[in-house]
Design a protein around this motif. Sequence first.
Motif, mmCIF file in Angstrom:
data_model
loop_
_atom_site.group_PDB
_atom_site.id
_atom_site.type_symbol
_atom_site.label_atom_id
_atom_site.label_comp_id
_atom_site.label_asym_id
_atom_site.label_seq_id
_atom_site.Cartn_x
_atom_site.Cartn_y
_atom_site.Cartn_z
ATOM 1 N N MET A 1 0.835 -1.203 0.000
ATOM 2 C CA MET A 1 0.000 0.000 0.000
ATOM 3 C C MET A 1 0.864 1.244 0.000
ATOM 4 N N HIS A 2 0.497 2.145 -0.834
ATOM 5 C CA HIS A 2 1.260 3.384 -0.907
ATOM 6 C C HIS A 2 0.571 4.476 -0.103
ATOM 7 N N LEU A 3 1.302 5.111 0.788
ATOM 8 C CA LEU A 3 0.735 6.189 1.589
ATOM 9 C C LEU A 3 1.148 7.531 1.021
ATOM 10 N N HIS A 4 0.202 8.370 0.867
ATOM 11 C CA HIS A 4 0.478 9.731 0.429
ATOM 12 C C HIS A 4 1.286 10.430 1.506
ATOM 13 N N LYS A 5 2.160 11.297 1.093
ATOM 14 C CA LYS A 5 3.046 12.008 2.010
ATOM 15 C C LYS A 5 2.274 12.692 3.153
ATOM 16 N N PHE A 6 1.175 13.367 2.788
ATOM 17 C CA PHE A 6 0.400 14.075 3.828
ATOM 18 C C PHE A 6 -0.301 13.115 4.777
ATOM 19 N N GLU A 7 -0.695 11.952 4.212
ATOM 20 C CA GLU A 7 -1.320 10.934 5.056
ATOM 21 C C GLU A 7 -0.344 10.483 6.132
ATOM 22 N N LYS A 8 0.908 10.292 5.711
ATOM 23 C CA LYS A 8 1.951 9.859 6.637
ATOM 24 C C LYS A 8 2.147 10.891 7.746
ATOM 25 N N ILE A 9 2.249 12.135 7.317
ATOM 26 C CA ILE A 9 2.451 13.216 8.287
ATOM 27 C C ILE A 9 1.325 13.243 9.314
ATOM 28 N N TRP A 10 0.091 13.133 8.807
ATOM 29 C CA TRP A 10 -1.051 13.189 9.735
ATOM 30 C C TRP A 10 -1.122 11.968 10.626
ATOM 31 N N LEU A 11 -0.703 10.835 10.101
ATOM 32 C CA LEU A 11 -0.686 9.600 10.885
ATOM 33 C C LEU A 11 0.296 9.743 12.046
ATOM 34 N N VAL A 12 1.484 10.233 11.740
ATOM 35 C CA VAL A 12 2.519 10.442 12.756
ATOM 36 C C VAL A 12 2.036 11.477 13.771
ATOM 37 N N PHE A 13 1.446 12.537 13.269
ATOM 38 C CA PHE A 13 0.934 13.598 14.145
ATOM 39 C C PHE A 13 -0.125 13.046 15.110
ATOM 40 N N GLY A 14 -1.009 12.213 14.532
ATOM 41 C CA GLY A 14 -2.068 11.610 15.338
ATOM 42 C C GLY A 14 -1.519 10.724 16.433
ATOM 43 N N MET A 15 -0.557 9.879 16.050
ATOM 44 C CA MET A 15 0.071 8.974 17.026
ATOM 45 C C MET A 15 0.781 9.758 18.109
ATOM 46 N N ALA A 16 1.518 10.776 17.705
ATOM 47 C CA ALA A 16 2.271 11.593 18.646
ATOM 48 C C ALA A 16 1.324 12.276 19.637
ATOM 49 N N SER A 17 0.203 12.764 19.127
ATOM 50 C CA SER A 17 -0.785 13.421 19.989
ATOM 51 C C SER A 17 -1.323 12.435 21.020
ATOM 52 N N LEU A 18 -1.584 11.225 20.559
ATOM 53 C CA LEU A 18 -2.120 10.189 21.445
ATOM 54 C C LEU A 18 -1.116 9.880 22.554
ATOM 55 N N VAL A 19 0.138 9.699 22.158
ATOM 56 C CA VAL A 19 1.192 9.393 23.133
ATOM 57 C C VAL A 19 1.323 10.534 24.136
ATOM 58 N N LEU A 20 1.337 11.747 23.638
ATOM 59 C CA LEU A 20 1.463 12.925 24.492
ATOM 60 C C LEU A 20 0.295 12.988 25.485
ATOM 61 N N PHE A 21 -0.890 12.747 24.958
ATOM 62 C CA PHE A 21 -2.105 12.762 25.770
ATOM 63 C C PHE A 21 -2.023 11.733 26.897
ATOM 64 N N LEU A 22 -1.592 10.506 26.532
ATOM 65 C CA LEU A 22 -1.484 9.445 27.536
ATOM 66 C C LEU A 22 -0.432 9.785 28.597
ATOM 67 N N LEU A 23 0.656 10.410 28.140
ATOM 68 C CA LEU A 23 1.711 10.803 29.079
ATOM 69 C C LEU A 23 1.187 11.826 30.082
ATOM 70 N N ILE A 24 0.447 12.794 29.579
ATOM 71 C CA ILE A 24 -0.096 13.838 30.458
ATOM 72 C C ILE A 24 -1.074 13.227 31.462
ATOM 73 N N ILE A 25 -1.963 12.370 30.968
ATOM 74 C CA ILE A 25 -2.936 11.701 31.848
ATOM 75 C C ILE A 25 -2.205 10.856 32.891
ATOM 76 N N GLY A 26 -1.235 10.086 32.399
ATOM 77 C CA GLY A 26 -0.461 9.210 33.281
ATOM 78 C C GLY A 26 0.265 10.007 34.342
ATOM 79 N N PHE A 27 0.852 11.108 33.931
ATOM 80 C CA PHE A 27 1.580 11.957 34.871
ATOM 81 C C PHE A 27 0.636 12.510 35.927
#
Length: 167
Positions: A1-27
């Motif tokens: 499957m080929h991912l469009h460049k912007f799709e990749k960026i948004w995917l990474v952004f989404g994951m990063a947001s989730l991780v950040l969110f969990l870290l804040i909650i966890g903290f």
Amino acid sequence: MHLHKFEKIWLVFGMASLVLFLLIIGFAAFWKGTHPQSHIETIDPQNVEAHEAFKPENLGLREVADGKYTVNIVASAFNYDFGTDADGKAVKKIRVPKGSTVLFQITTKDVVHGFQVAGTNVNMMVEPGHVSRLETVMKNTGEFTVVCNEYCGVGHHQMFATVEVYE
Ligand code: CUA
């Protein structure tokens, strides 16, 4: 499957947001005090003597200022260690004058115990790995029985001591 460049960026952004969110909650939830006030400090239950307050020579009652006292106690099945008196006997009773401010500091070497001074507002749960603290003003004179109110084994009912408040 080929991912469009912007799709990749948004995917990474989404994951990063989730991780950040969990870290804040966890903290917020785990590192910033889900424990009750009396359990702020942690301690190695296998080596409570390493803590200044629980060195054998520092156990029991001490006057730290005029009318201010500290009582250091190590609970274990089935005893409260208040240190020893001048004759080397285990202290089972502490005496303080009426109106004094008393800070109780207690920890346990083994299982969960209770530390309740019946007839006062001193009532703590003592958990291995934690230092329980409670400061109170002894307003009434009398003999108050210290009891363990967490079932800790066959000798549970043998865990007691006395706090005497004199005029
Ligand atoms: Cu200690 Cu019950």
